[in-house]
Scaffold this motif. Structure first.
Motif, short mmCIF file in Angstrom:
data_model
loop_
_atom_site.label_atom_id
_atom_site.label_comp_id
_atom_site.label_asym_id
_atom_site.label_seq_id
_atom_site.Cartn_x
_atom_site.Cartn_y
_atom_site.Cartn_z
N ASP A 174 0.81 -1.21 0.00
CA ASP A 174 0.00 0.00 0.00
C ASP A 174 0.85 1.27 0.00
OD1 ASP A 174 0.99 -0.34 2.53
OD2 ASP A 174 -0.86 0.24 3.57
N MET A 175 2.14 1.13 -0.25
CA MET A 175 3.05 2.28 -0.27
C MET A 175 3.47 2.63 -1.70
SD MET A 175 3.77 3.41 2.83
CE MET A 175 3.12 2.88 4.42
N ILE A 176 3.83 3.88 -1.88
CA ILE A 176 4.42 4.33 -3.15
C ILE A 176 5.92 4.09 -3.05
CG2 ILE A 176 4.83 6.31 -4.66
CD1 ILE A 176 2.24 7.53 -3.50
N ALA A 177 6.49 3.42 -4.03
CA ALA A 177 7.90 3.04 -3.95
C ALA A 177 8.70 3.69 -5.08
CB ALA A 177 8.05 1.52 -4.04
N VAL A 178 9.91 4.11 -4.75
CA VAL A 178 10.86 4.63 -5.73
C VAL A 178 12.07 3.70 -5.71
CG1 VAL A 178 12.34 6.57 -6.39
CG2 VAL A 178 10.11 7.01 -5.32
N SER A 179 12.21 2.88 -6.75
CA SER A 179 13.34 1.97 -6.81
C SER A 179 14.62 2.75 -7.07
CB SER A 179 13.15 0.93 -7.93
OG SER A 179 14.29 0.10 -8.04
N LEU A 180 15.65 2.46 -6.26
CA LEU A 180 16.92 3.17 -6.41
C LEU A 180 17.87 2.46 -7.38
CD1 LEU A 180 17.53 4.30 -2.72
CD2 LEU A 180 16.36 5.49 -4.57
N GLY A 181 17.49 1.25 -7.80
CA GLY A 181 18.22 0.59 -8.87
C GLY A 181 19.60 0.08 -8.55
N LEU A 182 20.03 0.13 -7.29
CA LEU A 182 21.37 -0.33 -6.95
C LEU A 182 21.48 -1.85 -7.05
CD1 LEU A 182 22.19 1.79 -3.76
CD2 LEU A 182 23.36 1.92 -5.95
N PRO A 183 22.48 -2.36 -7.79
CA PRO A 183 22.70 -3.82 -7.79
C PRO A 183 23.20 -4.26 -6.42
CG PRO A 183 24.47 -2.70 -8.94
CD PRO A 183 23.45 -1.65 -8.63
N ARG A 184 22.63 -5.32 -5.88
CA ARG A 184 22.96 -5.74 -4.52
C ARG A 184 23.14 -7.26 -4.49
NH1 ARG A 184 18.93 -5.63 -1.35
NH2 ARG A 184 19.99 -5.10 0.60
N GLU A 185 24.08 -7.71 -3.68
CA GLU A 185 24.29 -9.14 -3.50
C GLU A 185 25.07 -9.39 -2.22
OE1 GLU A 185 26.72 -10.74 -6.63
OE2 GLU A 185 27.85 -8.89 -6.84
N PRO A 242 23.50 -14.89 -5.92
CA PRO A 242 22.87 -14.11 -7.00
C PRO A 242 22.46 -12.72 -6.52
CG PRO A 242 21.29 -15.63 -6.05
CD PRO A 242 22.61 -15.93 -5.39
N ASN A 243 22.04 -11.91 -7.48
CA ASN A 243 21.59 -10.56 -7.16
C ASN A 243 20.36 -10.58 -6.26
OD1 ASN A 243 23.60 -9.36 -8.68
ND2 ASN A 243 22.34 -9.19 -10.52
N LEU A 244 20.29 -9.61 -5.37
CA LEU A 244 19.15 -9.44 -4.48
C LEU A 244 18.23 -8.35 -5.02
CD1 LEU A 244 21.15 -9.38 -1.13
CD2 LEU A 244 19.94 -11.33 -2.11
N ALA A 245 17.05 -8.21 -4.42
CA ALA A 245 16.12 -7.16 -4.83
C ALA A 245 16.76 -5.80 -4.63
CB ALA A 245 14.83 -7.26 -4.02
N PRO A 246 16.55 -4.86 -5.54
CA PRO A 246 17.14 -3.52 -5.38
C PRO A 246 16.52 -2.78 -4.20
CG PRO A 246 15.55 -3.52 -7.16
CD PRO A 246 15.71 -4.95 -6.74
N LEU A 247 17.20 -1.75 -3.74
CA LEU A 247 16.65 -0.94 -2.67
C LEU A 247 15.55 -0.03 -3.21
CD1 LEU A 247 19.86 0.23 -0.76
CD2 LEU A 247 18.23 -1.54 -0.09
N ALA A 248 14.59 0.27 -2.34
CA ALA A 248 13.51 1.19 -2.72
C ALA A 248 13.21 2.12 -1.56
CB ALA A 248 12.26 0.41 -3.11
N LEU A 249 12.99 3.37 -1.88
CA LEU A 249 12.49 4.35 -0.93
C LEU A 249 10.97 4.29 -1.03
CD1 LEU A 249 13.93 6.58 0.86
CD2 LEU A 249 13.19 8.19 -0.91
N TYR A 250 10.28 4.25 0.08
CA TYR A 250 8.82 4.14 0.00
C TYR A 250 8.14 5.06 1.02
CZ TYR A 250 9.17 1.02 4.08
OH TYR A 250 9.42 0.49 5.32
N TYR A 251 6.90 5.44 0.70
CA TYR A 251 6.17 6.39 1.53
C TYR A 251 4.68 6.30 1.23
CZ TYR A 251 6.51 9.00 -2.87
OH TYR A 251 6.45 9.36 -4.19
N PRO A 252 3.84 6.72 2.16
CA PRO A 252 2.41 6.74 1.90
C PRO A 252 2.05 7.92 1.01
CG PRO A 252 2.84 7.64 4.06
CD PRO A 252 4.16 7.12 3.54
N GLY A 253 0.91 7.87 0.35
CA GLY A 253 0.48 8.99 -0.48
C GLY A 253 0.31 10.24 0.37
N ARG A 254 0.69 11.39 -0.19
CA ARG A 254 0.60 12.65 0.55
C ARG A 254 -0.14 13.68 -0.29
NH1 ARG A 254 4.92 14.30 4.49
NH2 ARG A 254 5.50 12.37 5.54
N LYS A 255 -1.04 14.40 0.36
CA LYS A 255 -1.81 15.40 -0.36
C LYS A 255 -1.04 16.72 -0.50
CE LYS A 255 -6.65 16.57 -0.95
NZ LYS A 255 -6.72 15.78 -2.18
N ASN A 256 -0.38 17.16 0.60
CA ASN A 256 0.39 18.41 0.57
C ASN A 256 1.78 18.17 1.15
OD1 ASN A 256 -1.75 20.30 -0.37
ND2 ASN A 256 -2.76 19.63 1.52
#
Length: 309
Positions: A154-165, A266-280
């Motif tokens: 239920d969160m908005i996510a911004v994938s940071l795309g960093l390769p991780r392992e 193997p590669n792991l899931a990339p990092l993501a910044l996430y947050y709830p929806g915000r009106k202002n």
């Protein structure tokens, strides 16, 4: 495109993300009835039903799925443009509270967080690291930082795309004296550095090759609960250690540690910044999300060079 249409499209995406009119209404700061009426009017305007509704569930129709797949990226671009414009109109100030795994924080500390603070010196970042998953809303955080596969739906996510392992490492002297494992099952013959999880359980080393997962309950002379201590113990020849590759990248490059079993991690899931929806959202929040999106589009090589500075 009018503001009403933009709001309606945001509403569709919020319902699709939450799977609930009620949760989406809370996210958007409106009543469930008003949200339902807005969607009904949009469906009438499009002459197509976007959602299947029952008293117990909400799901996208086939037309709705296609619509969301096309509209989602477009709306992300529109909001990015709006965030960028807003960040230029107002000086970001105030405090941003971020919750993160310690390993995740270490990976983005220099290239994202410290870079952001240099760019916006009037912003204060309160970074809290812990091993357990937390509810960022209940904890009073503005956002969280986790592997993408652990981000709540239920969160908005911004994938940071960093390769991780992960990486299995040991000192050159340890390998010279004891030999080198070539498959995970060899680890039963080696002294290893055990790790304890935040819930007090012992961590089993995880491997995978050709789609086949494997876990090894290693043995050794010491058990630790902090990756930096595992790194020190491995450098001093206590045993083989299992740690995030980013945490020992410089040691491997300098020859202080040697990586083994690389084809089993193997590669792991990339990092993501996430947050709830915000009106202002605040100017500081808006600027940080924009900085995260810019960071995500930076070539990996450039980011690696920046991290090494």
């Amino acid at each position: 495109m009018t503001r009403d249409i933009l709001s309606d499209l945001d509403a569709v995406l919020s319902i699709a993300r939450h799977g609930s009119f009620r949760a989406a209404a809370l996210d958007l700061g409106m009543s469930t009835t008003a949200l339902s009426n807005a969607i009904a009017k949009l469906e009438q305007r499009l002459a197509v039903r976007l959602f299947n509704r029952t008293t117990r569930s909400v799901s996208l129709t086939d037309a709705g799925k296609t619509f969301v797949e096309r509209v989602g990226p477009a709306m992300a671009d529109i909001h990015d443009a709006m965030l960028a414009a807003q960040s230029l109109q107002e000086t970001p100030t105030g405090t941003l509270r971020i919750n993160a795994f310690a390993s995740a924080a270490r990976e983005v500390m220099a290239p994202l967080i410290l870079s952001f603070l240099q760019r916006y010196p009037q912003v204060h970042i309160d970074l809290v690291t812990e091993g357990r998953l937390v509810d960022v809303i209940a904890g009073g955080f503005d956002m969280g930082l986790r592997p993408a596969d652990l981000v709540p739906t239920d969160m908005i996510a911004v994938s940071l795309g960093l390769p991780r392992e992960n990486a299995v490492v040991a000192s050159p002297d340890f390998l010279r004296i004891h030999g080198t494992p070539t498959v995970p099952n060899d680890l039963y013959r080696f002294r290893c550095i055990r790790a304890r999880l935040p819930n007090n359980a012992l961590f089993r080393w995880r491997f995978e090759k050709d789609g086949t997962p494997l876990q090894i309950d290693v043995q050794g002379a010491i058990t630790l609960d902090e990756p930096s201590l595992v790194r020190i113990a491995a450098q001093n020849g206590i045993g083989l250690g299992y740690i995030m590759e980013a945490d020992v990248r410089d040691d491997i490059a300098a020859g202080r540690l040697v990586r083994v079993l690389e084809d089993w991690t193997p590669n792991l899931a990339p990092l993501a910044l996430y947050y709830p929806g915000r009106k202002n959202p605040s100017a500081a929040f808006t600027a940080f999300i924009q900085a995260a999106r810019e960071f995500a589009t930076t070539p990996n090589l450039a980011r690696g060079q920046e991290m090494a500075v």
